[in-house]
Design an enzyme around this catalytic site. Structure first.
Site, PDB file in Angstrom:
ATOM      1  N   LYS A   1       0.844  -1.195   0.000  1.00 17.48           N
ATOM      2  CA  LYS A   1       0.000   0.000   0.000  1.00 17.48           C
ATOM      3  C   LYS A   1       0.876   1.240   0.000  1.00 17.48           C
ATOM      4  O   LYS A   1       1.912   1.256   0.654  1.00 17.48           O
ATOM      5  CB  LYS A   1      -0.855   0.036   1.279  1.00 17.48           C
ATOM      6  CG  LYS A   1      -2.032  -0.900   1.315  1.00 17.48           C
ATOM      7  CD  LYS A   1      -2.826  -0.711   2.616  1.00 17.48           C
ATOM      8  CE  LYS A   1      -3.951  -1.722   2.766  1.00 17.48           C
ATOM      9  NZ  LYS A   1      -5.079  -1.515   1.840  1.00 17.48           N
TER      10      LYS A   1
ATOM     11  N   ARG B   1     -10.281 -11.412   2.381  1.00 12.76           N
ATOM     12  CA  ARG B   1     -11.193 -12.447   1.874  1.00 12.76           C
ATOM     13  C   ARG B   1     -10.520 -13.813   1.864  1.00 12.76           C
ATOM     14  O   ARG B   1     -11.182 -14.839   1.958  1.00 12.76           O
ATOM     15  CB  ARG B   1     -11.734 -12.038   0.493  1.00 12.76           C
ATOM     16  CG  ARG B   1     -10.704 -11.991  -0.590  1.00 12.76           C
ATOM     17  CD  ARG B   1     -11.200 -11.206  -1.797  1.00 12.76           C
ATOM     18  NE  ARG B   1     -11.170  -9.757  -1.543  1.00 12.76           N
ATOM     19  CZ  ARG B   1     -11.607  -8.836  -2.412  1.00 12.76           C
ATOM     20  NH1 ARG B   1     -12.130  -9.212  -3.567  1.00 12.76           N
ATOM     21  NH2 ARG B   1     -11.530  -7.563  -2.112  1.00 12.76           N
TER      22      ARG B   1
HETATM   23  N1  BES Z   1      -8.085  -3.692   4.659  1.00 16.94           N
HETATM   24  C1  BES Z   1      -8.302  -3.326   3.317  1.00 16.94           C
HETATM   25  C2  BES Z   1      -9.620  -2.609   3.093  1.00 16.94           C
HETATM   26  C3  BES Z   1      -9.766  -1.266   3.664  1.00 16.94           C
HETATM   27  C4  BES Z   1      -9.006  -0.206   3.216  1.00 16.94           C
HETATM   28  C5  BES Z   1     -10.747  -1.033   4.590  1.00 16.94           C
HETATM   29  C6  BES Z   1      -9.189   1.043   3.734  1.00 16.94           C
HETATM   30  C7  BES Z   1     -10.950   0.202   5.100  1.00 16.94           C
HETATM   31  C8  BES Z   1     -10.154   1.247   4.676  1.00 16.94           C
HETATM   32  C9  BES Z   1      -8.321  -4.561   2.425  1.00 16.94           C
HETATM   33  O1  BES Z   1      -7.490  -5.584   2.816  1.00 16.94           O
HETATM   34  C10 BES Z   1      -7.882  -4.098   1.075  1.00 16.94           C
HETATM   35  O2  BES Z   1      -6.773  -3.661   0.966  1.00 16.94           O
HETATM   36  N2  BES Z   1      -8.778  -4.182   0.092  1.00 16.94           N
HETATM   37  C11 BES Z   1      -8.487  -3.763  -1.214  1.00 16.94           C
HETATM   38  C12 BES Z   1      -9.007  -4.825  -2.153  1.00 16.94           C
HETATM   39  C13 BES Z   1      -8.572  -4.656  -3.579  1.00 16.94           C
HETATM   40  C14 BES Z   1      -7.079  -4.860  -3.696  1.00 16.94           C
HETATM   41  C15 BES Z   1      -9.320  -5.652  -4.417  1.00 16.94           C
HETATM   42  C16 BES Z   1      -9.183  -2.430  -1.462  1.00 16.94           C
HETATM   43  O3  BES Z   1     -10.322  -2.269  -1.016  1.00 16.94           O
HETATM   44  O4  BES Z   1      -8.578  -1.563  -2.067  1.00 16.94           O
HETATM   45 MN    MN Z   2      -5.517  -5.369   2.127  1.00 16.01          MN
END
Ligand code: BES
Ligand code: MN
Ligand code: ZN
Length: 457
Positions: A235, A311
């Site tokens: 990230k 997931r």
């Molecule tokens: N933990 C994050 C989701 C998240 C991000 C929740 C910011 C609340 C605030 C999750 O693991 C994630 O990174 N999801 C990605 C999925 C994508 C790569 C398909 C997302 O939502 O960007």
């Molecule tokens: Mn994530």
């Protein structure tokens, strides 16, 4: 910290709650003072009533415009600006229930003081007539646990410490806990939990808590990603900053467990809480974009983004949960950024494969001031999570309907449960609001608690 009421007070002072435009009750005997001092009953405005000897004999607090009261949950949290001492409610404003007011007061007591500061000795409330004091304390204590866990950074709350917190809670509640750690995850067929968590210096694990042995069965699965760097799909800094909260689902599940047991709601049910506790980290043994992983269920998963890790760990936990056919299974997870784009930080979307359960949960959520909004397990989008060279894709390209495709992914692993609901929560209050200081916050727990009699019988 523990929420508290005033239970030993010799003298308490009256607090009147007033909508703007409402006449002052005669018993307040406040004369010209409120007007003269500029009191208009704006939400949260406080007018102290002086006594003849220069002390404070009582207070008025504004509730604001009755018609826009929906803007402001937990009104009475603002009463923490009152001088310290013990207070009682002198009137019951229409449109708000004593339970709502009381919970607002208790939630307003929360402070996160582990690293700095002290909780001020604030004003205390005498529990209003007709309010079940122990129930309110149980709900607030569950919520405080959730907040403390989310607010604690990964340096002090890795998968090992999350396990310790779950063990401590389990002890307190009289439940049983089993933990599968490290390579035992492989031996016991939890390949996805292991793959996501193996690059961390703290071993991944699956926590399995059980309380109660008769009655209908509720299994709650909470995402316990103690830190989410994104993995090799790292990230960017701004998105990583808050990722200590990525165990918000687990924290909410534990807080809910506490509420269910301490309110007595768990008395005649079988409760199980499953928490895959991992850190999504970066190292030479990290899982990679493009890897195709096996799952407990036997479905192969192509990893198209290591940042869609939630997931993956939930998939194995849901499979395990579904194997004993609970009547209802609920997942709580800080799963997607897409859910925030759709509904913002305050209103988590939920998905449910049963209309009656969904309706009950929706209305309980609104009643409990713990909003949720239903979104669809939209079948036509199933194709988006099917990549072709594996059974499933963890991160469909394009990102369309990101919260829905994540929910559909989870649903593939939940069959076996009588009914399934999934909450895509945020777990974080971005700016302070009454009863919710900036920081970790439980979402969905009070809604589920309130819905329980209707959804599990
Ligand atoms: N933990 C994050 C989701 C998240 C991000 C929740 C910011 C609340 C605030 C999750 O693991 C994630 O990174 N999801 C990605 C999925 C994508 C790569 C398909 C997302 O939502 O960007
Ligand atoms: Mn994530
Ligand atoms: Zn995550």
């Amino acid at each position: 910290m523990t929420p508290e009421f005033a239970t030993d007070s010799e003298t308490t002072r009256p607090l009147w709650l007033l909508w703007s435009g409402q006449d002052l009750p005669a018993e307040a005997k406040a004369g010209a003072w409120p007007d003269a001092s500029g009191f208009t009953a704006k939400a949260g405005q406080i007018c102290l009533l002086p006594s003849e000897d220069g002390g404070v004999r009582g207070a008025l607090m504004g509730l604001g415009d009755r018609n826009s009261s929906g803007r402001d949950r937990f009104q009475l949290a603002r009463a923490h600006a009152l001088p310290k001492g013990d207070w009682h409610l002198a009137n019951q404003p229409d449109g708000l229930t004593p339970d709502q007011l009381t919970l607002g007061w208790l939630l307003g007591q929360y402070r996160f003081t582990r690293y700095a500061g002290v909780a001020p000795q604030g004003p205390r409330l005498v529990c209003p007539q007709g309010v079940d004091m122990d129930r309110m304390l149980a709900i607030a204590a569950g919520e405080f646990l959730t907040r403390d866990l989310i607010n604690t950074p990964a340096s002090d709350l890795g998968p090992d410490k999350l396990e310790a917190a779950a063990r401590a809670l389990c002890n307190d509640l009289g439940g049983k806990i089993e933990v599968t750690t490290g390579t035992a995850l492989l031996k016991n067929n939890f390949p996805l939990i292991h793959a996501v968590g193996r690059a961390s210096a703290t071993e991944p694990r699956l926590l399995d808590i059980r309380i109660g042995d008769t009655g209908p069965m509720l299994t709650i699965v909470g995402k316990g990603v103690c830190y989410d760097t994104g993995g090799l799909n790292l990230k960017p800094g701004a998105s990583m900053g808050l990722m200590k909260k990525d165990m918000g689902g687990a924290a909410t599940a534990l807080g809910l467990l506490k509420m269910l047991v301490k309110t007595g709601a768990a008395a005649n049910i079988r409760l199980r809480v499953l928490i895959p506790a991992v850190e999504n980290s970066v190292a030479g043994n990290a899982f990679r974009p493009g890897d195709i992983l096996a799952s407990r269920k036997g479905l192969s998963v192509e990893v198209n983004n290591t940042d869609a890790e939630g997931r993956l760990v939930l998939a194995d936990a849901l499979t395990y949960g579904a194997e004993e056919n609970p009547d209802l299974m609920i997942s709580l997870a800080t799963l997607t950024g897409a859910a925030r784009v759709a509904l913002g930080p305050d209103v988590p979307p939920f998905y449910c494969d049963d209309d009656a359960t969904a309706t009950a949960l929706q209305s309980a959520a609104m009643q409990a001031d713990d909003p949720l909004w239903r979104m669809p397990f939209w079948e036509p989008y199933e194709g988006l999570i099917e990549p072709g060279i594996a059974d499933l894709d963890n991160a469909p390209s394009g990102g369309m309907a990101g919260s829905i495709t994540a929910a559909l992914f989870l649903k593939r692993f939940a069959d076996g449960a009588g009914r399934y609901a999934h909450l895509d929560i945020y777990g974080w209050q971005p700016t302070a609001a009454p009863g919710r200081p900036k920081g970790g916050v439980g979402q969905g727990s009070r809604a589920i608690l309130a819905a329980l009699p209707a959804i599990l019988s």
